[in-house]
Write a protein that holds these residues in place. Sequence first.
Motif, PDB file in Angstrom:
ATOM      1  N   THR A  59       0.838  -1.200   0.000  1.00  0.00           N
ATOM      2  CA  THR A  59       0.000   0.000   0.000  1.00  0.00           C
ATOM      3  C   THR A  59       0.873   1.250   0.000  1.00  0.00           C
ATOM      4  O   THR A  59       0.619   2.198  -0.755  1.00  0.00           O
ATOM      5  CB  THR A  59      -0.928   0.000   1.230  1.00  0.00           C
ATOM      6  OG1 THR A  59      -1.739  -1.175   1.202  1.00  0.00           O
ATOM      7  CG2 THR A  59      -1.811   1.238   1.259  1.00  0.00           C
ATOM      8  N   LEU A  60       1.911   1.242   0.830  1.00  0.00           N
ATOM      9  CA  LEU A  60       2.811   2.390   0.910  1.00  0.00           C
ATOM     10  C   LEU A  60       3.547   2.609  -0.411  1.00  0.00           C
ATOM     11  O   LEU A  60       3.610   3.732  -0.923  1.00  0.00           O
ATOM     12  CB  LEU A  60       3.794   2.208   2.062  1.00  0.00           C
ATOM     13  CG  LEU A  60       4.776   3.355   2.289  1.00  0.00           C
ATOM     14  CD1 LEU A  60       4.061   4.677   2.505  1.00  0.00           C
ATOM     15  CD2 LEU A  60       5.677   3.025   3.471  1.00  0.00           C
ATOM     16  N   PHE A  61       4.092   1.547  -0.984  1.00  0.00           N
ATOM     17  CA  PHE A  61       4.826   1.681  -2.242  1.00  0.00           C
ATOM     18  C   PHE A  61       3.923   2.146  -3.378  1.00  0.00           C
ATOM     19  O   PHE A  61       4.334   2.945  -4.217  1.00  0.00           O
ATOM     20  CB  PHE A  61       5.528   0.371  -2.610  1.00  0.00           C
ATOM     21  CG  PHE A  61       6.630   0.000  -1.659  1.00  0.00           C
ATOM     22  CD1 PHE A  61       7.451   0.958  -1.088  1.00  0.00           C
ATOM     23  CD2 PHE A  61       6.844  -1.318  -1.321  1.00  0.00           C
ATOM     24  CE1 PHE A  61       8.468   0.622  -0.206  1.00  0.00           C
ATOM     25  CE2 PHE A  61       7.857  -1.671  -0.437  1.00  0.00           C
ATOM     26  CZ  PHE A  61       8.677  -0.694   0.118  1.00  0.00           C
ATOM     27  N   THR A  62       2.695   1.652  -3.412  1.00  0.00           N
ATOM     28  CA  THR A  62       1.743   2.086  -4.439  1.00  0.00           C
ATOM     29  C   THR A  62       1.458   3.580  -4.305  1.00  0.00           C
ATOM     30  O   THR A  62       1.423   4.311  -5.299  1.00  0.00           O
ATOM     31  CB  THR A  62       0.439   1.271  -4.350  1.00  0.00           C
ATOM     32  OG1 THR A  62       0.753  -0.107  -4.578  1.00  0.00           O
ATOM     33  CG2 THR A  62      -0.593   1.749  -5.356  1.00  0.00           C
ATOM     34  N   ALA A  63       1.276   4.047  -3.070  1.00  0.00           N
ATOM     35  CA  ALA A  63       1.011   5.468  -2.833  1.00  0.00           C
ATOM     36  C   ALA A  63       2.235   6.323  -3.182  1.00  0.00           C
ATOM     37  O   ALA A  63       2.095   7.415  -3.751  1.00  0.00           O
ATOM     38  CB  ALA A  63       0.597   5.693  -1.383  1.00  0.00           C
ATOM     39  N   LEU A  64       3.427   5.833  -2.862  1.00  0.00           N
ATOM     40  CA  LEU A  64       4.655   6.562  -3.205  1.00  0.00           C
ATOM     41  C   LEU A  64       4.827   6.667  -4.716  1.00  0.00           C
ATOM     42  O   LEU A  64       5.192   7.715  -5.246  1.00  0.00           O
ATOM     43  CB  LEU A  64       5.873   5.886  -2.579  1.00  0.00           C
ATOM     44  CG  LEU A  64       6.041   6.062  -1.078  1.00  0.00           C
ATOM     45  CD1 LEU A  64       7.100   5.105  -0.545  1.00  0.00           C
ATOM     46  CD2 LEU A  64       6.377   7.504  -0.739  1.00  0.00           C
ATOM     47  N   LYS A  65       4.543   5.574  -5.408  1.00  0.00           N
ATOM     48  CA  LYS A  65       4.645   5.567  -6.870  1.00  0.00           C
ATOM     49  C   LYS A  65       3.645   6.555  -7.472  1.00  0.00           C
ATOM     50  O   LYS A  65       3.976   7.308  -8.395  1.00  0.00           O
ATOM     51  CB  LYS A  65       4.407   4.158  -7.395  1.00  0.00           C
ATOM     52  CG  LYS A  65       4.624   4.017  -8.876  1.00  0.00           C
ATOM     53  CD  LYS A  65       4.466   2.568  -9.314  1.00  0.00           C
ATOM     54  CE  LYS A  65       4.630   2.427 -10.810  1.00  0.00           C
ATOM     55  NZ  LYS A  65       4.445   1.056 -11.270  1.00  0.00           N
TER      56      LYS A  65
END
Length: 135
Positions: A59-65
């Motif tokens: 979830t965090l990586f998707t939001a960062l991307k």
Amino acid sequence: MRLEISRYVLIGISQISAAAAPREACGLLFGSANRISDWQVAENVAETPEIHFEIDPRTLFTALKAERSGGPPIAGYWHSHPSGDPTPSATDAAMAVPDGKIWLVAGGSAVTAWRAVERGALHGRFDFLAVDLID
């Protein structure tokens, strides 16, 4: 310092937190350093979710991307304390990077806001933020 937060963000976080008890709920906050306009729920992947939280890295990586591609900026993180105390714990402080991000803690019927900083007033990591509700 003061922080503006959309009323619907606080209502949503409070409802999800209550429904997740006795586990801690968690997620992301979107907006700017002084205004939270949106939020997202994330799976709590901690080994002991009744007393700790860990935001699902996917979830965090998707939001960062998404943020890097022009999406909403991540302003911080939120989690609940099913014990009812909306104050960050020493464990929260140990997990927090002093990057100026906002940490929202929901406990019972209260939600408090904090900024993760070097040498903060609480646990050496957090400074309190007064909350102004906006529509």
